[in-house]
Motif scaffolding. Sequence first.
Motif, PDB file in Angstrom:
ATOM      1  N   LEU A  29       0.826  -1.206   0.000  1.00 50.54           N
ATOM      2  CA  LEU A  29       0.000   0.000   0.000  1.00 50.54           C
ATOM      3  C   LEU A  29       0.861   1.258   0.000  1.00 50.54           C
ATOM      4  CD1 LEU A  29      -2.732  -1.039   2.609  1.00 50.54           C
ATOM      5  CD2 LEU A  29      -3.074  -0.724   0.156  1.00 50.54           C
ATOM      6  N   ALA A  30       2.114   1.127   0.425  1.00 51.95           N
ATOM      7  CA  ALA A  30       3.014   2.285   0.428  1.00 51.95           C
ATOM      8  C   ALA A  30       3.188   2.864  -0.961  1.00 51.95           C
ATOM      9  CB  ALA A  30       4.367   1.875   1.009  1.00 51.95           C
ATOM     10  N   PHE A  31       3.094   2.028  -1.985  1.00 48.58           N
ATOM     11  CA  PHE A  31       3.264   2.532  -3.350  1.00 48.58           C
ATOM     12  C   PHE A  31       2.125   3.470  -3.740  1.00 48.58           C
ATOM     13  CE2 PHE A  31       5.404  -1.764  -3.698  1.00 48.58           C
ATOM     14  CZ  PHE A  31       6.684  -1.244  -3.547  1.00 48.58           C
ATOM     15  N   ASN A  32       0.950   3.275  -3.145  1.00 47.24           N
ATOM     16  CA  ASN A  32      -0.187   4.154  -3.444  1.00 47.24           C
ATOM     17  C   ASN A  32       0.029   5.559  -2.889  1.00 47.24           C
ATOM     18  OD1 ASN A  32      -1.228   1.785  -4.408  1.00 47.24           O
ATOM     19  ND2 ASN A  32      -2.976   1.706  -3.018  1.00 47.24           N
ATOM     20  N   SER A 166       2.857 -14.031   0.190  1.00 42.23           N
ATOM     21  CA  SER A 166       2.487 -14.285   1.590  1.00 42.23           C
ATOM     22  C   SER A 166       3.694 -14.079   2.499  1.00 42.23           C
ATOM     23  CB  SER A 166       1.967 -15.711   1.741  1.00 42.23           C
ATOM     24  OG  SER A 166       3.027 -16.634   1.536  1.00 42.23           O
ATOM     25  N   ASP A 167       3.426 -13.899   3.789  1.00 46.63           N
ATOM     26  CA  ASP A 167       4.510 -13.737   4.757  1.00 46.63           C
ATOM     27  C   ASP A 167       5.432 -14.946   4.767  1.00 46.63           C
ATOM     28  OD1 ASP A 167       4.035 -11.172   5.673  1.00 46.63           O
ATOM     29  OD2 ASP A 167       2.679 -11.825   7.264  1.00 46.63           O
ATOM     30  N   ALA A 168       4.857 -16.142   4.624  1.00 45.04           N
ATOM     31  CA  ALA A 168       5.684 -17.348   4.638  1.00 45.04           C
ATOM     32  C   ALA A 168       6.667 -17.345   3.471  1.00 45.04           C
ATOM     33  CB  ALA A 168       4.803 -18.592   4.587  1.00 45.04           C
ATOM     34  N   VAL A 169       6.188 -16.955   2.290  1.00 45.46           N
ATOM     35  CA  VAL A 169       7.063 -16.892   1.122  1.00 45.46           C
ATOM     36  C   VAL A 169       8.075 -15.773   1.283  1.00 45.46           C
ATOM     37  CG1 VAL A 169       7.138 -16.458  -1.365  1.00 45.46           C
ATOM     38  CG2 VAL A 169       5.370 -17.950  -0.397  1.00 45.46           C
ATOM     39  N   ARG A 170       7.648 -14.654   1.818  1.00 43.44           N
ATOM     40  CA  ARG A 170       8.577 -13.547   2.018  1.00 43.44           C
ATOM     41  C   ARG A 170       9.664 -13.928   3.010  1.00 43.44           C
ATOM     42  NH1 ARG A 170       5.940  -7.922   3.162  1.00 43.44           N
ATOM     43  NH2 ARG A 170       8.087  -7.314   2.649  1.00 43.44           N
ATOM     44  N   ASP A 171       9.280 -14.628   4.078  1.00 46.92           N
ATOM     45  CA  ASP A 171      10.283 -15.068   5.054  1.00 46.92           C
ATOM     46  C   ASP A 171      11.303 -16.002   4.403  1.00 46.92           C
ATOM     47  OD1 ASP A 171       9.140 -13.625   7.102  1.00 46.92           O
ATOM     48  OD2 ASP A 171       8.030 -15.325   7.926  1.00 46.92           O
ATOM     49  N   ALA A 172      10.834 -16.850   3.516  1.00 45.99           N
ATOM     50  CA  ALA A 172      11.711 -17.839   2.898  1.00 45.99           C
ATOM     51  C   ALA A 172      12.604 -17.240   1.814  1.00 45.99           C
ATOM     52  CB  ALA A 172      10.874 -18.969   2.299  1.00 45.99           C
ATOM     53  N   SER A 173      12.111 -16.228   1.098  1.00 44.53           N
ATOM     54  CA  SER A 173      12.818 -15.804  -0.114  1.00 44.53           C
ATOM     55  C   SER A 173      13.103 -14.322  -0.256  1.00 44.53           C
ATOM     56  CB  SER A 173      12.002 -16.233  -1.347  1.00 44.53           C
ATOM     57  OG  SER A 173      11.797 -17.623  -1.373  1.00 44.53           O
ATOM     58  N   TYR A 174      12.397 -13.462   0.468  1.00 41.63           N
ATOM     59  CA  TYR A 174      12.451 -12.041   0.143  1.00 41.63           C
ATOM     60  C   TYR A 174      12.845 -11.137   1.302  1.00 41.63           C
ATOM     61  CZ  TYR A 174       9.935 -13.612  -4.019  1.00 41.63           C
ATOM     62  OH  TYR A 174       9.558 -14.255  -5.178  1.00 41.63           O
ATOM     63  N   ARG A 175      13.478 -11.662   2.320  1.00 39.23           N
ATOM     64  CA  ARG A 175      13.892 -10.827   3.445  1.00 39.23           C
ATOM     65  C   ARG A 175      15.377 -11.012   3.734  1.00 39.23           C
ATOM     66  NH1 ARG A 175       8.234 -11.713   5.988  1.00 39.23           N
ATOM     67  NH2 ARG A 175       7.336  -9.627   5.740  1.00 39.23           N
ATOM     68  N   GLY A 176      15.924 -10.031   4.490  1.00 37.07           N
ATOM     69  CA  GLY A 176      17.310 -10.128   4.900  1.00 37.07           C
ATOM     70  C   GLY A 176      18.208  -9.041   4.348  1.00 37.07           C
ATOM     71  N   GLY A 178      17.232  -5.476   4.385  1.00 32.92           N
ATOM     72  CA  GLY A 178      16.802  -4.157   4.820  1.00 32.92           C
ATOM     73  C   GLY A 178      15.384  -3.908   4.357  1.00 32.92           C
ATOM     74  N   GLU A 179      14.663  -3.082   5.084  1.00 34.54           N
ATOM     75  CA  GLU A 179      13.221  -2.925   4.885  1.00 34.54           C
ATOM     76  C   GLU A 179      12.849  -2.562   3.455  1.00 34.54           C
ATOM     77  OE1 GLU A 179       9.497  -0.323   6.752  1.00 34.54           O
ATOM     78  OE2 GLU A 179      11.489  -0.264   7.682  1.00 34.54           O
ATOM     79  N   LEU A 180      13.485  -1.552   2.880  1.00 35.49           N
ATOM     80  CA  LEU A 180      13.099  -1.104   1.549  1.00 35.49           C
ATOM     81  C   LEU A 180      13.480  -2.113   0.475  1.00 35.49           C
ATOM     82  CD1 LEU A 180      13.888   2.731   1.652  1.00 35.49           C
ATOM     83  CD2 LEU A 180      11.658   1.600   1.737  1.00 35.49           C
ATOM     84  N   THR A 181      14.688  -2.684   0.591  1.00 36.10           N
ATOM     85  CA  THR A 181      15.106  -3.677  -0.402  1.00 36.10           C
ATOM     86  C   THR A 181      14.240  -4.927  -0.304  1.00 36.10           C
ATOM     87  OG1 THR A 181      17.370  -2.844  -0.287  1.00 36.10           O
ATOM     88  CG2 THR A 181      17.061  -5.021  -1.279  1.00 36.10           C
ATOM     89  N   ASP A 182      13.910  -5.336   0.913  1.00 36.17           N
ATOM     90  CA  ASP A 182      13.025  -6.491   1.091  1.00 36.17           C
ATOM     91  C   ASP A 182      11.695  -6.272   0.385  1.00 36.17           C
ATOM     92  OD1 ASP A 182      14.986  -7.554   2.708  1.00 36.17           O
ATOM     93  OD2 ASP A 182      13.843  -7.420   4.577  1.00 36.17           O
ATOM     94  N   ALA A 184      10.986  -4.101  -2.058  1.00 35.02           N
ATOM     95  CA  ALA A 184      11.163  -4.002  -3.506  1.00 35.02           C
ATOM     96  C   ALA A 184      11.366  -5.379  -4.131  1.00 35.02           C
ATOM     97  CB  ALA A 184      12.352  -3.098  -3.823  1.00 35.02           C
ATOM     98  N   LEU A 185      12.150  -6.237  -3.477  1.00 40.20           N
ATOM     99  CA  LEU A 185      12.387  -7.587  -3.995  1.00 40.20           C
ATOM    100  C   LEU A 185      11.104  -8.397  -4.013  1.00 40.20           C
ATOM    101  CD1 LEU A 185      14.419  -9.765  -4.939  1.00 40.20           C
ATOM    102  CD2 LEU A 185      14.775 -10.318  -2.514  1.00 40.20           C
ATOM    103  N   ALA A 186      10.254  -8.211  -3.016  1.00 37.34           N
ATOM    104  CA  ALA A 186       9.006  -8.968  -2.911  1.00 37.34           C
ATOM    105  C   ALA A 186       7.917  -8.426  -3.818  1.00 37.34           C
ATOM    106  CB  ALA A 186       8.502  -8.960  -1.466  1.00 37.34           C
ATOM    107  N   THR A 187       8.124  -7.248  -4.395  1.00 33.01           N
ATOM    108  CA  THR A 187       7.070  -6.626  -5.211  1.00 33.01           C
ATOM    109  C   THR A 187       7.574  -6.403  -6.632  1.00 33.01           C
ATOM    110  OG1 THR A 187       7.700  -4.441  -4.320  1.00 33.01           O
ATOM    111  CG2 THR A 187       5.883  -5.605  -3.226  1.00 33.01           C
ATOM    112  N   PHE A 188       7.816  -5.154  -7.011  1.00 31.87           N
ATOM    113  CA  PHE A 188       8.080  -4.865  -8.419  1.00 31.87           C
ATOM    114  C   PHE A 188       9.391  -5.448  -8.926  1.00 31.87           C
ATOM    115  CE2 PHE A 188       9.642  -1.216  -5.969  1.00 31.87           C
ATOM    116  CZ  PHE A 188      10.949  -1.102  -6.430  1.00 31.87           C
ATOM    117  N   GLY A 189      10.352  -5.722  -8.032  1.00 39.13           N
ATOM    118  CA  GLY A 189      11.634  -6.235  -8.487  1.00 39.13           C
ATOM    119  C   GLY A 189      11.627  -7.705  -8.862  1.00 39.13           C
TER     120      GLY A 189
END
Length: 324
Positions: A29-32, A166-176, A178-182, A184-189
């Motif tokens: 929602l931050a992108f809005n 989902s949070d489970a997928v983000r925990d497994a693949s899209y975190r670690g 920093g907040e903004l990079t996490d 971006a990686l989980a969304t448009f990147g």
Amino acid sequence: MTLIAIEEHWVTPDLTTALKALPRPDESLAFNEMGDHRQRLEDLGGDRIATMDAQGIDISILALTPPGTHPLSPGQARDLSRAANDTAIAAVDRNPTRFRALSTLPMSSPEHIVDELVRAKSLGHVGTMVYGRAGDRFLDDPAYDEFFAAAAELGQPVFIHPQIPSDAVRDASYRGFGELTDLALATFGWGWHLDTATAALRLILRGTFDRHPALQIVLGHWGEMLLFWLDRADSLSRVADLQRSVSHYIRTNFHITASGMLNPALLQHALAVTTIDRLIFSTDYPFQHPTQDEINSFLAHFASDEDRHKFSSANAAALYGLEL
């Protein structure tokens, strides 16, 4: 040449308030809120039309911005989906030569989806937009099969739009990182697109198009990466005991939009795996801002005036039943 854009987003203040009030609001929602996005999303009148005029767009097909009403409770989803569909059609009625609309549906309340789809079509919605899951329920869940059957019967194309994994997928693949990079990686990147491609592939593997061969699906962003992996994905058809190859379903049940990514290399690859009859223009408003010069430059890469016409308007008109 008429230009139709089919993935042009909007939102209501009430929906934004409800989504932000959730115990764990959707971070995308931050992108809005970036720049003037919120103002542009909420405007369904003069300023939006002025932008269309500047880009050379004749008709915009309005579609609620992600995550729609998917994260809401069944009751909230029903009420806010209904309100959004009424608001969108009111905008169409005020500017019938410039707007059409895709409905939003209460996907967290499967027993009410078909009723709202039918109602939305009766109001004038030309299709619907959904996301790959609602809560923990994937789009290919058997609970949604009645919806897909109805969409096929009613001739309502289903646009599957990206949403944050989902949070489970983000925990497994899209975190670690920093907040903004996490985020971006989980969304448009990356994550948005892989998540949507997986949802589409799961629908194919579930046999959805064998049961409902008339069903038509739309994917944005040049097919959400799925078009680039069909050589490997085709091998799944034998394992899943499907009637046809994954590539066949892509060519006969899927339409692909540009989502403002006006890269000729992406166009050429899409044409290598599907046909010009399946490609449609969109800008992903207001998140992409192609100028009229950029749009015209991209359109010059089509092989003929006929192909340019199909991409610019004829394919969208045929899919959504528009009279030009």
